[in-house]
Every structure is written in structure tokens, then in C-alpha cells.
Design a protein around this motif. Structure first.
Motif, short mmCIF file in Angstrom:
data_model
loop_
_atom_site.label_atom_id
_atom_site.label_comp_id
_atom_site.label_asym_id
_atom_site.label_seq_id
_atom_site.Cartn_x
_atom_site.Cartn_y
_atom_site.Cartn_z
N ALA A 16 -47.80 -31.72 -23.85
CA ALA A 16 -48.64 -32.68 -24.39
C ALA A 16 -48.45 -33.61 -25.44
CB ALA A 16 -49.35 -33.20 -23.40
N VAL A 17 -48.63 -34.00 -26.29
CA VAL A 17 -48.76 -34.55 -27.85
C VAL A 17 -49.77 -34.51 -27.86
CG1 VAL A 17 -47.91 -35.38 -29.41
CG2 VAL A 17 -46.64 -34.38 -27.74
N SER A 18 -50.54 -33.73 -29.10
CA SER A 18 -52.08 -34.57 -29.71
C SER A 18 -51.32 -35.43 -30.30
CB SER A 18 -52.69 -33.05 -29.64
OG SER A 18 -52.19 -32.80 -31.57
N ALA A 19 -52.97 -36.00 -30.50
CA ALA A 19 -53.45 -37.09 -31.79
C ALA A 19 -52.99 -36.41 -33.17
CB ALA A 19 -54.52 -37.94 -31.41
N VAL A 20 -53.00 -35.45 -32.81
CA VAL A 20 -52.75 -34.71 -34.61
C VAL A 20 -51.02 -34.92 -35.20
CG1 VAL A 20 -53.07 -32.25 -35.78
CG2 VAL A 20 -54.38 -32.49 -34.60
N LEU A 21 -50.60 -34.45 -33.33
CA LEU A 21 -48.98 -34.25 -34.04
C LEU A 21 -48.69 -36.27 -34.06
CD1 LEU A 21 -46.30 -33.27 -32.04
CD2 LEU A 21 -45.93 -35.47 -32.25
N LEU A 22 -48.66 -37.23 -33.52
CA LEU A 22 -49.02 -38.23 -33.37
C LEU A 22 -49.49 -38.84 -34.97
CD1 LEU A 22 -50.32 -39.66 -29.88
CD2 LEU A 22 -47.64 -39.16 -30.93
N ALA A 23 -50.17 -38.33 -35.62
CA ALA A 23 -49.97 -38.60 -37.11
C ALA A 23 -49.74 -37.95 -37.84
CB ALA A 23 -52.14 -38.28 -37.25
N GLY A 24 -48.79 -37.04 -37.36
CA GLY A 24 -47.79 -36.60 -38.29
C GLY A 24 -47.84 -35.50 -38.65
N VAL A 25 -48.83 -34.52 -38.35
CA VAL A 25 -49.03 -33.20 -38.87
C VAL A 25 -48.76 -32.23 -37.54
CG1 VAL A 25 -51.06 -31.51 -39.33
CG2 VAL A 25 -50.67 -34.00 -40.42
N GLY A 26 -47.65 -31.24 -37.85
CA GLY A 26 -47.08 -30.47 -37.30
C GLY A 26 -47.89 -28.91 -36.44
N ALA A 27 -48.62 -28.63 -37.43
CA ALA A 27 -49.00 -27.17 -37.01
C ALA A 27 -49.67 -26.81 -36.67
CB ALA A 27 -49.13 -27.06 -38.38
N ALA A 28 -50.14 -27.33 -35.65
CA ALA A 28 -51.54 -27.35 -34.59
C ALA A 28 -50.40 -26.01 -33.09
CB ALA A 28 -51.24 -28.45 -33.62
N PRO A 29 -51.48 -25.56 -32.99
CA PRO A 29 -50.77 -24.28 -32.23
C PRO A 29 -49.90 -24.96 -30.80
CG PRO A 29 -53.02 -24.17 -31.56
CD PRO A 29 -52.29 -25.48 -33.38
N LEU A 88 -34.67 -29.04 -18.00
CA LEU A 88 -36.19 -29.65 -18.63
C LEU A 88 -36.39 -28.88 -19.80
CD1 LEU A 88 -37.41 -32.57 -18.97
CD2 LEU A 88 -38.84 -31.18 -16.52
N LEU A 89 -37.16 -29.61 -20.86
CA LEU A 89 -37.59 -28.59 -22.14
C LEU A 89 -38.43 -29.22 -22.55
CD1 LEU A 89 -34.77 -27.33 -24.18
CD2 LEU A 89 -36.52 -25.60 -22.94
N ARG A 90 -39.76 -28.60 -22.34
CA ARG A 90 -41.57 -29.60 -22.68
C ARG A 90 -41.24 -28.73 -23.78
NH1 ARG A 90 -46.63 -28.04 -22.35
NH2 ARG A 90 -45.96 -26.55 -21.02
N VAL A 91 -41.57 -27.55 -23.84
CA VAL A 91 -41.53 -26.53 -24.95
C VAL A 91 -40.23 -25.97 -25.62
CG1 VAL A 91 -42.95 -24.92 -26.64
CG2 VAL A 91 -44.35 -26.13 -24.55
N ASP A 108 -35.41 -37.48 -34.32
CA ASP A 108 -35.71 -38.20 -35.26
C ASP A 108 -37.26 -38.52 -35.24
OD1 ASP A 108 -33.49 -38.38 -37.12
OD2 ASP A 108 -33.02 -39.89 -35.42
N MET A 109 -38.09 -37.98 -34.22
CA MET A 109 -39.43 -37.63 -33.54
C MET A 109 -40.10 -36.61 -34.13
SD MET A 109 -39.05 -40.17 -30.26
CE MET A 109 -38.14 -39.04 -29.67
N PRO A 110 -41.59 -37.22 -34.95
CA PRO A 110 -42.65 -35.96 -35.74
C PRO A 110 -42.55 -34.73 -33.80
CG PRO A 110 -43.62 -37.84 -35.26
CD PRO A 110 -42.26 -38.23 -35.19
N VAL A 122 -42.20 -21.99 -32.38
CA VAL A 122 -42.34 -22.50 -30.54
C VAL A 122 -42.49 -24.46 -31.11
CG1 VAL A 122 -43.90 -22.81 -28.74
CG2 VAL A 122 -43.28 -20.75 -30.42
N ILE A 123 -41.56 -25.22 -30.77
CA ILE A 123 -41.73 -26.53 -30.67
C ILE A 123 -41.90 -27.27 -29.57
CG2 ILE A 123 -40.27 -28.47 -31.59
CD1 ILE A 123 -38.62 -26.34 -33.74
N THR A 124 -42.65 -28.75 -29.78
CA THR A 124 -42.96 -29.40 -28.33
C THR A 124 -42.46 -30.83 -29.17
OG1 THR A 124 -44.68 -27.86 -28.16
CG2 THR A 124 -45.19 -30.84 -27.32
N PRO A 125 -41.22 -31.29 -28.47
CA PRO A 125 -40.70 -32.25 -28.80
C PRO A 125 -42.04 -33.49 -28.24
CG PRO A 125 -39.44 -31.11 -27.20
CD PRO A 125 -40.33 -30.91 -27.42
N LEU A 126 -41.80 -34.69 -28.95
CA LEU A 126 -42.29 -36.34 -28.87
C LEU A 126 -42.20 -36.23 -26.87
CD1 LEU A 126 -45.13 -37.85 -28.66
CD2 LEU A 126 -42.80 -39.21 -30.05
#
Length: 474
Positions: A16-29, A88-91, A108-110, A122-126
Motif C-alpha cells: 500500500a502507498v501512504s499519504a506521504v508518498l502521494l505528497a511526493g516524499v519517498g523516504a518512509a520505511p 507480480l511485484l508490490r515491492v 514516471d510515478m513517485p 527497497v522500492i514500493t511502486p504506486l
């Protein structure tokens, strides 16, 4: 790779993607459960380096953009990784140990990201990635470059810098799937102050000065693995040559390495020699990068090896042989390292001296055994599966003996066609020591089980029947 101590033919070659990511900040664990089938594995289970490489995708191309300022050692980077999802990759993970990551995007999405362990990004795509479909990741990063001891950046006395190291070095300057099992093409776009030059792998496709800066582009169009990529920044002088078959040769020399130009003039001859043994040279270009920085090894960076100041003819022959044994054909696991180093060492220590200098290689073999037979340490590290942190030891000093004994056991008429066929059969791919053993056995009616076991698996001298086969008997 050829070490400074490896200079004698024998002992010591050493979701799942947090509101932090949607705001453009990617450093949440990132919350990644390894048991989750939508999470790519953080490593591929290499017995020596289990976290090297990553599961869930196949990298196809790296496009690396670097800016480097030598006086301040400040690096800015943006790397695009093109890949195809295999599940299938969530992470998923990339391998990266360089300066601070500032931004990650997927298609091209945060994207949400975290850094764990020594080199896990470790990367979690939108949007989760679907199996069989291509995707791209862009990672931006910046920070100061710090020197390492053969595991990435090395700082030069001129103020320049270069990247070298085996088995790890690429993670210090760009994110990747750092495993021999995942080869990809590679491009570099490097910007430095105008008075500096940049060398890398493959073809130079652009070199322009725009005001105070110089931008140089490089392309390696044949697949490559991480530790074989490099960037070198210095006030180089260059040597341009062309092989008789038209292959362009470009070599670079740091300010205090200019004396090596005479040595590098023999590169066409050395390439011809290796090609006669091992088949066609597989890359578009060739050359060398001669540094003037204290370095304990030279390294077979693809198409353009990095040479330490102590480099001699033997070293160049060794690193050029690696363009077949290690670069075009790569190992599957680091326990297979004898495929790389045993063959490069045998080429430089036995085949070149025999064919070019008239050396009695049987006498050389016997002399080495007479000196070290009674030394238990000489036999201590097995050639196959030498062990973590021991992979760059016995392959240099005992590897050539093994191959010479194999040659005398099966004869030149079997040995040379077999190794030629094996390295070409696996061009641009991977091979293992067990596969090599099986392949050679398939080319002869002799039972090689005891021979291979004695030379490759044990930590004691082989029995005389394996130690002194054929013309090696006295």
C-alpha cells in the motif's frame, strides 16, 4: 582481476502507498514481508554473498547520468533501470550503497523507498508491477564520494577518481541488480569540469565542452554485469589504435602513467593471441585505463581494463584473457571463480610465455611443484568452492597448475578445442565449474572423475598420477 602480490608463476599469485508518498516524499520505511509472493527477493542466495542481486525482475538496460566535481568530490546521479517483471511485484529491491537517495520513481510515478542492510534499496511502486511487462525505475541521488579499498570509488593523487572492485563496486555509484546472473546493456553520461576527461566501457558516442563543463557519453552495447562497469575521471592522455580487423582501440593514461603507452602498443598483438585461443573478441572496442593511484589489483572492466601502476605485460595478457573468461562468459556464482581466474592466469603464465617467449612450461610446472609441494598452505584452499573471502587466492597460483595438468592428461588435441568451444558456447551468458567439468568429460573417453576431484575439491596435493600426467612424468 590480477593482484599486486599475484606476480609470480606459482605461490602467492595471488504495498500500500501512504499519504506521504502521494505528497511526493519517498523516504518512509517500506513494509516488505519476504514471505509475501508479491515481494521480490532481497537476494538470490549466492553461497558467498546471499544478498547480492534481487528477485522478481530481469534488468535489461542501465542508463546512468553522473555529475562529478573533483575539487569537492561532490557527486550527483540519476540512474534509469529498464527491466521486465518476472512476477507480480508490490515491492522490489535494487542494490545500492552510494550517496543519499533523494527521489525514486517507477514508470514516471513517485515511489516509496527505504534503505536497509549494506546495499538494499527497497522500492514500493504506486501501482504494482505485472509479470511479463517492462517497467522503468529512476533513482536520483547526491553526496560526497569517499574512497574505498577496492570496493568502489578510489581517489587519485591528481584529484580525479575511478571505480574499481570485485566482487562489488558498481553499487557505490549507481543502483542495479548486482549479480552475475543478470546481465544488461549499459550507457553512461558523465559531466565534469572541462579540464577533466572521463573514461568508461564501450564506445564513446559524445564528447562536448559547453562553457565550464565537459559531457562525455559511453555505450556498452553488449551485456555486462556490475563489477565490470567503471567510470574513471582524470587528466588523461590518450592512445588511439586500430586492429587489423578494424576494431578501434582507445586507451587512457593518468599523468604519472604515461610510460605505459609502450606496453599498450602491444594490445593488438595480445588481442590476436587471445582470439586464436578462445575465438572472436565479442566487444565493439577495446583498450585500457592506466591509473597512477596505488592499487593492489588490476581489473578486467569490460572492453577496457583498469591497470594499476605496477602493471606489466603479464598483467595485460591476464586482463585481456578475462574478456573471454569472466566478461563475455561470466560465472553463475562466486564459488565458480576458477573459471575466471584459473584461465586468465594460465593464459598469462603459461600459454603466452610458451608460444611467444619459448618457455619450457613443463619445466616451469615441475619447478613450481618442487618449491611448494611440501607447503601445506599452498594446497589449503580448494580451487572449486574456495570459500567466502578466499575466492581470490589459490585460483591464481594453483589454477594454472590445474589447467596444465588437465592439458597434459587429455592432450592438446582435446584441451584446446574443448576450452575454445566452452567459452564460445556460453558467450554473453553464464557458466559454472560443475558445467565445465561435465563438458570436458564429454570430450574425452578418459574418466576424469578422480583427476577433477584431486585438483578441484581437495586441500592436499593430488596423487602422482594426477600431478604428473603425460609429458610431466619424470
Amino acid at each position: 582481476m590480477f593482484g599486486a602480490r599475484d606476480i609470480r608463476r606459482g605461490w602467492w599469485r595471488y504495498a500500500a502507498v501512504s499519504a506521504v508518498l502521494l505528497a511526493g516524499v519517498g523516504a518512509a520505511p517500506a513494509q516488505a514481508d519476504p514471505a509475501d509472493p508479491t515481494v521480490g527477493a532481497p537476494g538470490l542466495g549466492d553461497p558467498y554473498y546471499p544478498l547480492d542481486g534481487n528477485g522478481g525482475y530481469d534488468a535489461t538496460h542501465y542508463d546512468v547520468t553522473i555529475g562529478y566535481d573533483p575539487p569537492t568530490r561532490q557527486l550527483t546521479g540519476a540512474t534509469r533501470v529498464d527491466a521486465v517483471a518476472t512476477q507480480l511485484l508490490r515491492v522490489f529491491n535494487l542494490d545500492y550503497s552510494g550517496p543519499q537517495v533523494t527521489k525514486v520513481s517507477v514508470n514516471d510515478m513517485p515511489a516509496w523507498f527505504d534503505r536497509t542492510d549494506e546495499h538494499e534499496l527497497v522500492i514500493t511502486p504506486l501501482i504494482p508491477l505485472l509479470p511479463g511487462l517492462p517497467f522503468s525505475v529512476r533513482v536520483e541521488y547526491a553526496g560526497e564520494v569517499t574512497g574505498t579499498d577496492g570496493e568502489g570509488w578510489v581517489l587519485s593523487p591528481t584529484g580525479g577518481a575511478f571505480v574499481a572492485g570485485e566482487p562489488h563496486s558498481a553499487t557505490s555509484w549507481y543502483p542495479l541488480n548486482d549479480t552475475p546472473l543478470d546481465k544488461a546493456t549499459f550507457a553512461l553520461h558523465a559531466t565534469v569540469p572541462a579540464e577533466w576527461e572521463v573514461m568508461s566501457n564501450g564506445l564513446k558516442t559524445r564528447d562536448v565542452v559547453n562553457g565550464p563543463n565537459r559531457t562525455t557519453d559511453w555505450e556498452m552495447r553488449q551485456p555486462i554485469i556490475g563489477y565490470l562497469t567503471t567510470i574513471a575521471i582524470d587528466k588523461f592522455e590518450f592512445l588511439d589504435q586500430v586492429r587489423a580487423n578494424g576494431t578501434p582501440l582507445l586507451s587512457a593514461f593518468a599523468p604519472d602513467a604515461l610510460d605505459a603507452k609502450e606496453l599498450e602498443l602491444r594490445l593488438p598483438e595480445i588481442l590476436d593471441f587471445s582470439e586464436e585461443l578462445y575465438g572472436p573478441y565479442r566487444f565493439d572496442v577495446a583498450g585500457g585505463i592506466y591509473v597512477d593511484t596505488e592499487l593492489q589489483f588490476s581489473l578486467e572492466t569490460q572492453s577496457r581494463p583498469i591497470y594499476a601502476p605496477w602493471t606489466d605485460l603479464q598483467t595485460v595478457v591476464h586482463e585481456i584473457a578475462h574478456q573471454w573468461w569472466g566478461d563475455s562468459m561470466s560465472i553463475k556464482q562466486w564459488s565458480d571463480i576458477c573459471l575466471n581466474e584459473c584461465f586468465a592466469s594460465y593464459t598469462a603464465d603459461y600459454l603466452w610465455p610458451e608460444r611467444k617467449e619459448g618457455l619450457d612450461v613443463d619445466a616451469e610446472y615441475r619447478s613450481t611443484l618442487a618449491e611448494y609441494y611440501d607447503n601445506p598452505k599452498f594446497w589449503q584452499v580448494p580451487l572449486q568452492n574456495p570459500g567466502v573471502d578466499r575466492e581470490f587466492t589459490s585460483v591464481y597460483y594453483r589454477g594454472p597448475l590445474f589447467l596444465h595438468a588437465l592439458r597434459r592428461t587429455i592432450g592438446d588435441e582435446v584441451f584446446f578445442p574443448a576450452i575454445h568451444e566452452f567459452v564460445n558456447k556460453n558467450a554473453f551468458g553464464n557458466a559454472s565449474m560443475p558445467e565445465f567439468r561435465k563438458f570436458v568429460q564429454s570430450r574425452t573417453e578418459q574418466d576424469l572423475t578422480g583427476f577433477f576431484d584431486a585438483w578441484l575439491d581437495r586441500e592436499e596435493p593430488p596423487a602422482d598420477e594426477y600431478l604428473y600426467p603425460g609429458s610431466l612424468r619424470t
